[in-house]
Design an enzyme around this catalytic site. Structure first.
Site, PDB file in Angstrom:
ATOM      1  N   CYS A 116     -21.100   8.897  28.999  1.00 18.60           N
ATOM      2  CA  CYS A 116     -21.734  10.171  29.380  1.00 18.60           C
ATOM      3  C   CYS A 116     -20.753  11.147  30.015  1.00 18.60           C
ATOM      4  CB  CYS A 116     -22.899   9.926  30.334  1.00 18.60           C
ATOM      5  SG  CYS A 116     -24.187   8.943  29.582  1.00 18.60           S
ATOM      6  N   HIS A 253     -24.751  16.195  34.723  1.00 20.55           N
ATOM      7  CA  HIS A 253     -25.133  15.322  33.616  1.00 20.55           C
ATOM      8  C   HIS A 253     -26.642  15.090  33.708  1.00 20.55           C
ATOM      9  CE1 HIS A 253     -25.454  12.203  30.761  1.00 20.55           C
ATOM     10  NE2 HIS A 253     -25.571  11.216  31.636  1.00 20.55           N
ATOM     11  N   ASN A 283     -31.434  12.022  27.951  1.00 25.06           N
ATOM     12  CA  ASN A 283     -30.009  11.829  28.216  1.00 25.06           C
ATOM     13  C   ASN A 283     -29.257  11.856  26.893  1.00 25.06           C
ATOM     14  OD1 ASN A 283     -27.463  10.907  28.806  1.00 25.06           O
ATOM     15  ND2 ASN A 283     -28.136   9.182  30.070  1.00 25.06           N
TER      16      ASN A 283
HETATM   17  N1  ACO Z   1     -42.470   2.353  30.923  1.00 26.29           N
HETATM   18  C1  ACO Z   1     -43.272   1.749  31.835  1.00 26.29           C
HETATM   19  N2  ACO Z   1     -42.799   0.887  32.756  1.00 26.29           N
HETATM   20  C2  ACO Z   1     -41.477   0.642  32.757  1.00 26.29           C
HETATM   21  C3  ACO Z   1     -40.594   1.241  31.835  1.00 26.29           C
HETATM   22  C4  ACO Z   1     -41.152   2.123  30.893  1.00 26.29           C
HETATM   23  N3  ACO Z   1     -40.398   2.758  29.968  1.00 26.29           N
HETATM   24  N4  ACO Z   1     -39.352   0.804  32.083  1.00 26.29           N
HETATM   25  C5  ACO Z   1     -39.430  -0.036  33.127  1.00 26.29           C
HETATM   26  N5  ACO Z   1     -40.702  -0.134  33.531  1.00 26.29           N
HETATM   27  C6  ACO Z   1     -41.231  -0.926  34.642  1.00 26.29           C
HETATM   28  C7  ACO Z   1     -40.332  -2.090  34.990  1.00 26.29           C
HETATM   29  O1  ACO Z   1     -40.628  -3.208  34.173  1.00 26.29           O
HETATM   30  C8  ACO Z   1     -40.685  -2.328  36.439  1.00 26.29           C
HETATM   31  O2  ACO Z   1     -41.897  -3.032  36.503  1.00 26.29           O
HETATM   32  P1  ACO Z   1     -42.132  -4.170  37.644  1.00 26.29           P
HETATM   33  O3  ACO Z   1     -42.041  -3.412  38.952  1.00 26.29           O
HETATM   34  O4  ACO Z   1     -43.476  -4.682  37.305  1.00 26.29           O
HETATM   35  O5  ACO Z   1     -41.014  -5.138  37.462  1.00 26.29           O
HETATM   36  C9  ACO Z   1     -40.957  -0.917  36.981  1.00 26.29           C
HETATM   37  O6  ACO Z   1     -41.231  -0.090  35.817  1.00 26.29           O
HETATM   38  C10 ACO Z   1     -39.798  -0.307  37.747  1.00 26.29           C
HETATM   39  O7  ACO Z   1     -38.593  -0.452  37.007  1.00 26.29           O
HETATM   40  P2  ACO Z   1     -37.206   0.031  37.585  1.00 26.29           P
HETATM   41  O8  ACO Z   1     -36.119  -0.309  36.598  1.00 26.29           O
HETATM   42  O9  ACO Z   1     -37.041  -0.429  38.998  1.00 26.29           O
HETATM   43  O10 ACO Z   1     -37.436   1.618  37.605  1.00 26.29           O
HETATM   44  P3  ACO Z   1     -36.514   2.731  38.216  1.00 26.29           P
HETATM   45  O11 ACO Z   1     -37.298   3.519  39.168  1.00 26.29           O
HETATM   46  O12 ACO Z   1     -35.168   2.201  38.657  1.00 26.29           O
HETATM   47  O13 ACO Z   1     -36.250   3.685  36.944  1.00 26.29           O
HETATM   48  C11 ACO Z   1     -34.549   4.180  35.324  1.00 26.29           C
HETATM   49  C12 ACO Z   1     -35.589   3.169  35.813  1.00 26.29           C
HETATM   50  C13 ACO Z   1     -35.255   5.432  34.884  1.00 26.29           C
HETATM   51  C14 ACO Z   1     -33.784   3.569  34.159  1.00 26.29           C
HETATM   52  C15 ACO Z   1     -33.551   4.536  36.452  1.00 26.29           C
HETATM   53  O14 ACO Z   1     -33.131   3.345  37.066  1.00 26.29           O
HETATM   54  C16 ACO Z   1     -32.335   5.319  36.004  1.00 26.29           C
HETATM   55  O15 ACO Z   1     -32.427   6.481  35.666  1.00 26.29           O
HETATM   56  N6  ACO Z   1     -31.133   4.722  36.055  1.00 26.29           N
HETATM   57  C17 ACO Z   1     -29.873   5.447  35.844  1.00 26.29           C
HETATM   58  C18 ACO Z   1     -29.616   5.799  34.418  1.00 26.29           C
HETATM   59  C19 ACO Z   1     -28.255   6.443  34.309  1.00 26.29           C
HETATM   60  O16 ACO Z   1     -27.908   7.336  35.071  1.00 26.29           O
HETATM   61  N7  ACO Z   1     -27.401   5.995  33.395  1.00 26.29           N
HETATM   62  C20 ACO Z   1     -26.028   6.491  33.358  1.00 26.29           C
HETATM   63  C21 ACO Z   1     -25.747   7.342  32.250  1.00 26.29           C
HETATM   64  S1  ACO Z   1     -26.112   6.628  30.676  1.00 26.29           S
HETATM   65  C22 ACO Z   1     -24.617   6.387  29.774  1.00 26.29           C
HETATM   66  O17 ACO Z   1     -23.550   6.465  30.269  1.00 26.29           O
HETATM   67  C23 ACO Z   1     -24.737   6.008  28.314  1.00 26.29           C
END
Ligand code: ACO
Length: 326
Positions: A116, A253, A283
């Site tokens: 990214c 980003h 993203n």
């Molecule tokens: N729909 C519904 N529920 C979901 C989904 C979904 N799509 N995905 C996960 N859940 C559930 C999980 O199973 C979990 O359930 P549980 O509590 O029963 O176990 C709950 O939602 C919470 O999951 P988390 O992973 O803790 O959710 P979080 O608030 O951390 O959000 C996210 C997840 C959006 C991926 C976030 O962590 C994020 O944005 N991370 C950073 C991404 C990023 O910046 N990447 C870098 C760039 S990408 C690159 O370089 C290619």
């Protein structure tokens, strides 16, 4: 005495696939909901390439628009750099394919893979060529088809990404211009965000479900991203001896609205000083910063001579920033 040279943005362009995939569309085949996606990420919809449409196709659209807005033709471009993690082929590079399509002269053309952060890394390289007087006009593109790398059965990752391309033309000028760029990497976190196959390791999946797909420990990536982006904005302001109140725009980003808000809060910037596209694009990896920049400029919000802070964070981990006067 020769005057100092700066890289100025003289043109921008963008290209998005026609197909829109909304959160409601995803609900039909992924165990997710519009509400979850919007609350956790700020994403409402993303664009997805058509069958046969490639990263180079998107890059071509963005590059042509950027060259047109800079008023430059193929013979004027000295160097072409493409930030991408999703090249059309293993080789030749997407930059070489694009160079031919655009009819550019035989100046250098290469890809940069920094996930990214790819566009800001590419911008940083281009800046060095212009400052040193080695190039006059450089085309810098961020282009991705990340949806080609998604496992639609992995709801934690597949709802996050989209396809697109953005481009800028940088031209040598005696007034700023890019003031500084900063690039960093830390391979210790490679396992938190990766596509776990490749040429020399092989393309056969290691696990039954793995396949050729992005895998991400989103939660852990989130925490590192927020801390790391906080540090790099400090580094950028300190390097230029400027106060955060002098910034006109943050062009971050576009991975997650909560990460964007955390960086804006650290800079004490209102969200109306932040360009946000993640709601409509998801993203788009290396394309996200140039797409946001293009939107900010063409919507008339970003004006000439304003001070912009660009930042990105991605797989590797890699992270990067640029401070520039538009
Ligand atoms: N729909 C519904 N529920 C979901 C989904 C979904 N799509 N995905 C996960 N859940 C559930 C999980 O199973 C979990 O359930 P549980 O509590 O029963 O176990 C709950 O939602 C919470 O999951 P988390 O992973 O803790 O959710 P979080 O608030 O951390 O959000 C996210 C997840 C959006 C991926 C976030 O962590 C994020 O944005 N991370 C950073 C991404 C990023 O910046 N990447 C870098 C760039 S990408 C690159 O370089 C290619």
């Amino acid at each position: 005495m020769t005057e100092r040279l700066y890289a100025r943005i003289t043109g921008t362009g963008h290209c998005l696939p026609e197909k829109v995939l909304t959160n409601q569309d995803l609900e039909a085949f992924v165990d997710t909901s519009d509400q979850w996606i919007q609350e956790r990420t700020g994403i409402r919809e993303r664009r997805v390439v058509a069958d046969g449409q490639t990263t180079c196709d998107l890059a071509e659209g963005a590059a042509k628009e950027a060259m047109q807005s800079a008023g430059l033709g193929p013979d004027d471009i000295d160097l072409l750099i493409v930030g991408t993690t999703t090249p059309d082929l293993i080789f030749p590079s997407t930059a070489c394919l694009l160079q031919h399509r655009l009819g550019l002269s035989d100046g250098g053309a290469f890809d940069v893979n920094a996930a990214c952060s790819g566009f800001v890394y590419a911008l940083s390289i281009a800046d060095q060529y212009i400052r040193s007087g080695s190039a006059k006009n450089i085309l810098v593109v961020g282009a991705e088809t990340l949806t080609r790398l998604l496992d639609w059965g992995d709801r934690q990752t597949c709802v996050l990404f989209g396809d697109g391309a953005g481009a800028v033309v940088l031209s040598a000028d005696t007034s700023p211009g890019i003031l500084s760029t900063h690039i960093h990497a830390n391979g210790a976190h490679a396992d938190l965000l990766k596509v776990d196959v490749g040429v020399s390791r092989g393309f056969l999946p290691n696990e039954p479900r793995a396949g050729i797909a992005v895998s991400m420990k989103g939660n852990e990536v989130f925490k590192v991203a927020v801390n790391t982006l906080g540090r790099i904005v400090d580094e950028t302001l300190e390097a230029n001896n400027i106060d955060r109140s002098e910034l006109d725009w943050l062009i971050p980003h576009q991975a997650n609205l909560r990460i964007i808000k955390a960086t804006a809060k650290k800079l004490q910037m209102d969200m109306d000083q932040v360009i946000v596209t993640v709601d409509r694009h998801g993203n788009t990896s290396a394309a996200s910063v140039p797409l946001a920049l293009h939107e900010g400029i063409t919507s008339g919000r970003i004006k000439r001579d304003q001070l912009l802070l660009l930042e990105a964070f991605g797989g590797g981990f890699t992270w990067a920033s640029a401070l520039l006067r538009y």
